[in-house]
Motif scaffolding. Structure first.
Motif, PDB file in Angstrom:
ATOM      1  N   LEU A 108       0.838  -1.195   0.000  1.00 54.29           N
ATOM      2  CA  LEU A 108       0.000   0.000   0.000  1.00 54.29           C
ATOM      3  C   LEU A 108       0.878   1.253   0.000  1.00 54.29           C
ATOM      4  CD1 LEU A 108      -2.938   1.089   0.272  1.00 54.29           C
ATOM      5  CD2 LEU A 108      -2.628   0.928   2.743  1.00 54.29           C
ATOM      6  N   ALA A 109       1.929   1.232   0.816  1.00 60.50           N
ATOM      7  CA  ALA A 109       2.851   2.368   0.875  1.00 60.50           C
ATOM      8  C   ALA A 109       3.523   2.593  -0.476  1.00 60.50           C
ATOM      9  CB  ALA A 109       3.893   2.142   1.955  1.00 60.50           C
ATOM     10  N   ALA A 110       3.976   1.526  -1.110  1.00 58.74           N
ATOM     11  CA  ALA A 110       4.625   1.649  -2.417  1.00 58.74           C
ATOM     12  C   ALA A 110       3.650   2.203  -3.452  1.00 58.74           C
ATOM     13  CB  ALA A 110       5.177   0.292  -2.867  1.00 58.74           C
ATOM     14  N   ALA A 111       2.429   1.683  -3.454  1.00 60.64           N
ATOM     15  CA  ALA A 111       1.429   2.147  -4.412  1.00 60.64           C
ATOM     16  C   ALA A 111       1.087   3.622  -4.194  1.00 60.64           C
ATOM     17  CB  ALA A 111       0.166   1.292  -4.314  1.00 60.64           C
ATOM     18  N   GLY A 112       1.167   4.080  -2.951  1.00 62.53           N
ATOM     19  CA  GLY A 112       0.862   5.473  -2.623  1.00 62.53           C
ATOM     20  C   GLY A 112       2.067   6.395  -2.684  1.00 62.53           C
TER      21      GLY A 112
END
Length: 150
Positions: A108-112
């Motif tokens: 989720l962090a990478a996608a954001g």
């Protein structure tokens, strides 16, 4: 036990609340139904940048939760994802729920576009720290709390 991770949903209210009460009890916080209800509303609605995840069993029943929130990192001009709460029900411990939630948080962090996933725990939380050490690096930073004053 076969587990998967998904965002919280309105149907998770009762199971999420039971998990969150368990989290609060683990950290010796007083029983506070209003705090649990308020936090559920924030997580469910995405208030304050919160994102709620649950690890669910084969029957889609939540057995672990992770409450995360986005935060600005002025020193690096980036954003991060902060893991406020992570808790696995006692009957699901050892099945990999916490690790799955941490991996999902990293995705989720990478996608954001976040530069870090960060969290704190108590120094004596050895069982959780053994899981955390498999996914992240402990930092040398010391945490302080200051009461607001007028």
């Amino acid at each position: 036990m076969t587990l998967s991770v998904r965002p919280v949903d309105a149907r998770d209210s009762d199971e999420w609340a039971a998990l969150y009460r368990g989290y609060r009890a683990f950290y010796r916080l007083p029983d506070d139904p209003a705090a649990v209800a308020t936090t559920w509303t924030w997580v469910r609605e995405g208030a304050h940048g919160l994102v709620g995840l649950v690890a669910v069993d084969e029957r889609d029943r939540p057995v672990a939760l992770a409450n995360l929130r986005w935060f600005a990192r002025p020193s690096t001009a980036t954003t991060g994802l902060y893991l406020d709460d992570l808790f696995t029900s006692p009957d699901a411990r050892g099945a990999g729920a916490a690790g799955m939630l941490l991996k999902h948080a990293a995705q989720l962090a990478a996608a954001g576009g976040a530069s870090v996933v960060r969290w704190i725990t108590t120094a004596d939380n050895e069982v959780a720290r053994s899981v955390y050490d498999a996914h992240a690096v402990a930092t040398p930073w010391v945490t302080y709390d200051m009461k607001p004053s007028g």
